[in-house]
Motif scaffolding. Structure first.
Motif, short mmCIF file in Angstrom:
data_model
loop_
_atom_site.label_atom_id
_atom_site.label_comp_id
_atom_site.label_asym_id
_atom_site.label_seq_id
_atom_site.Cartn_x
_atom_site.Cartn_y
_atom_site.Cartn_z
N LEU A 1 0.85 -1.29 -0.17
CA LEU A 1 -0.13 -0.07 -0.01
C LEU A 1 0.93 1.24 0.14
N GLY A 2 2.02 1.27 0.66
CA GLY A 2 2.78 2.30 0.87
C GLY A 2 3.42 2.65 -0.74
N ARG A 3 3.67 1.55 -1.58
CA ARG A 3 4.05 1.72 -2.94
C ARG A 3 3.02 2.51 -3.69
N VAL A 4 1.89 1.93 -3.54
CA VAL A 4 0.86 2.62 -4.11
C VAL A 4 0.62 4.10 -4.02
N ALA B 1 -8.86 0.87 7.84
CA ALA B 1 -8.40 1.71 8.86
C ALA B 1 -7.19 2.50 8.28
N ALA B 2 -6.61 2.09 7.18
CA ALA B 2 -5.60 2.70 6.26
C ALA B 2 -6.20 3.67 5.37
N TYR C 1 -2.28 -6.49 -6.81
CA TYR C 1 -0.74 -5.71 -6.31
C TYR C 1 -0.79 -5.57 -4.89
N LEU C 2 -1.95 -5.26 -4.16
CA LEU C 2 -1.70 -4.90 -2.72
C LEU C 2 -1.56 -6.34 -1.90
#
Length: 382
Positions: free
Chosen positions: A24-27, A54-55, A239-240
Motif C-alpha cells: 500500500l505504501g508503494r501505491v 483503517a488505512a 498488487y496489494l
C-alpha cells in the motif's frame, strides 16, 4: 514458516503484515493523492479488509457477498464501488442502501440503476494487452464495458435519468506486464474529451504487474485525469496482497513417470491460478542440501492439470518437507474450493511478533453444512 506449519497444519495460507503495509505504501508513493479502492475479489478476508479500511482504503465489490463483507467492516458511501457486467437486483439494492458508486458496464444498465445513483461509465478501449486472454478485460472481444463510440450516449442517458454521471472507468486487465499498455489505454480515453467535456472522476482501475513501473503508470494516469479536469481513482487488487501471501504445502512423496513429480498436499483447490491461466508462482524449498534436480509440483486432485508449478529446481524432496508457493496472497484463498470435499485451509498473519489466526481450517462438516438431511428437506417449505 516451520512454526506456522506445526501450529496450524498444511496446506496453509500465510500472510505478512509488513508486506501488506509496504505494498500500500508503494501505491500511495506512486499515485500520491489518488483515491484508492481495493479490488476485494483478490482476497476478501475480513481481517485484511479491516486493516485496509483503517488505512483509508475503500473497496470495489462485484457481488452481493462482497458488498455484505464491505458493510460488515463498516465501509459505505464514498468508500464503496459496485462493479460487474451482470449485476443482480440484490446488488443494486444493497449498493444503493450503502450509498455506493455504481460502474455502468452496458447501455441497458442505465435503466436498472436505483434512483439518483452516482455512476461511472466503464469504457472498453479495445486493446490487445500483455496478459493471458482470460485476464484481458479491455480487449475488443471481452464482455466488459461500452465502446468508445457509446460513451457520450451513456453519459447523456445517465444525466437524463436523474443520475450523477461522475465520469469514466477503464480497467484493461490483470497481471499486465507492459506499462505501455496503460499508456495506450489512457491515450484512447483522452480522445473522448472533446465529446464528454470535463468530468469529475477518472477511475484508472488496476491490473499492474507485481514488478510494474508504478511511477510511470501513475504519471500517465494523472495526466489523463488532468486532461478531463478529473480526480483520479485506482483499484489495485492483486498488487496489494499477492506478495504478502504464501501457500505452505507439505511433500507427500515423489513419482517418476514421463516426468519427475514431487507430490504435495496442496493443489488446484488451494491455488487455481496455475491451472486457470497458466500463472507461474515462485516456489521455494524450505529444506537444504541433497543435490538439485528438476521437478513438477503436483497436487492431490485426480486432474491432469492439478500442477502448481512445472520444471522447478529443488533439492531432493522427502515426505514432510515444506514448500513455499509465493505470490499466493491474491486469488489463493479467494478462489479456493471444496471440490473433492476438501476443507479450505486456515489463514494466518505474521504480525512481526506473533502468528495470528485469521480463518480456521474448515472441517468436512463445514463443507456440507448447507446440505439438507431428508427430514430438513421435507420441512424446508420450498
Amino acid at each position: 514458516m516451520h512454526e506456522a506449519a506445526r501450529r496450524f497444519g498444511t496446506p496453509l495460507y500465510v500472510y505478512d503484515a509488513a508486506e501488506l503495509d509496504a505494498a500500500l505504501g508503494r501505491v500511495r508513493a506512486a499515485f500520491r493523492d489518488t483515491r484508492v479502492y481495493y479490488a476485494m475479489k483478490a482476497n476478501p478476508n475480513l481481517h485484511l479488509l479491516r486493516r485496509l479500511l483503517a488505512a483509508g482504503v475503500g473497496f470495489e465489490c462485484v457481488s452481493a457477498g462482497e458488498i455484505a463483507r464491505a458493510e460488515q467492516v463498516g465501509a459505505a458511501g464514498e468508500r464503496l464501488i459496485v462493479n460487474g457486467p451482470a449485476k443482480s437486483a440484490e446488488e443494486y439494492q444493497a449498493g444503493a442502501r450503502l450509498g455506493a458508486t455504481f460502474i455502468v458496464d452496458r447501455e441497458e444498465e442505465v435503466g436498472l440503476l436505483p434512483p439518483g445513483s452516482r455512476a461511472l461509465v466503464r469504457v472498453n478501449p479495445a486493446l490487445e494487452v500483455s496478459t493471458h486472454d482470460h485476464l484481458a478485460t479491455g480487449a475488443a472481444q471481452s464482455k466488459f464495458g461500452v465502446s468508445l463510440a457509446q460513451v457520450p450516449g451513456v453519459l447523456a442517458a445517465l444525466r437524463a435519468a436523474g443520475h450523477t454521471a461522475l465520469g469514466l472507468h477503464v480497467h484493461i486487465g490483470s497481471a499486465i506486464r507492459n506499462a505501455d499498455d496503460f499508456t495506450a489505454a489512457f491515450g484512447r480515453l483522452r480522445d473522448l474529451r472533446a465529446v464528454t467535456g470535463p468530468l469529475e472522476v477518472l477511475d484508472a482501475g488496476g491490473g499492474w504487474g507485481l514488478d510494474a513501473d508504478l511511477g510511470g503508470i501513475a504519471r500517465e494516469a494523472h495526466a489523463a485525469a488532468a486532461h478531463f479536469g478529473a480526480q483520479l481513482w485506482v483499484e489495485p487488487g492483486r498488487y496489494l496482497v499477492a506478495q504478502a501471501g504464501t501457500l505452505l504445502t507439505q511433500v507427500v512423496g515423489t513419482k517418476h513417470t514421463g516426468r519427475d513429480f514431487v507430490l504435495v498436499d496442496a493443489g488446484m483447490t488451494e491455488l487455481l491460478r496455475p491451472m486457470l491461466y497458466g500463472a507461474q508462482h515462485p516456489v521455494t524449498a524450505l529444506w537444504e542440501g541433497r543435490g538439485q534436480s528438476v521437478w513438477d509440483v503436483a497436487g492431490p486432485a485426480c486432474e491432469s492439470g492439478d500442477l502448481l508449478a512445472r520444471a522447478v529446481t529443488l533439492p531432493a524432496p522427502r515426505p514432510g518437507d515444506l514448500l513455499a508457493i509465493g505470490e499466493a496472497g491474491a486469488y489463493g484463498a479467494a478462489m479456493s474450493s471444496g471440490y473433492l470435499t476438501r476443507s479450505r485451509p486456515a489463514e494466518v498473519l505474521w504480525t512481526g511478533e506473533a502468528w495470528q489466526l485469521l480463518r480456521r481450517r474448515e472441517t468436512p462438516q463445514d463443507v456440507w453444512a448447507a446440505e439438507l438431511t431428508p427430514e430438513e428437506s421435507q420441512s424446508a417449505g420450498y
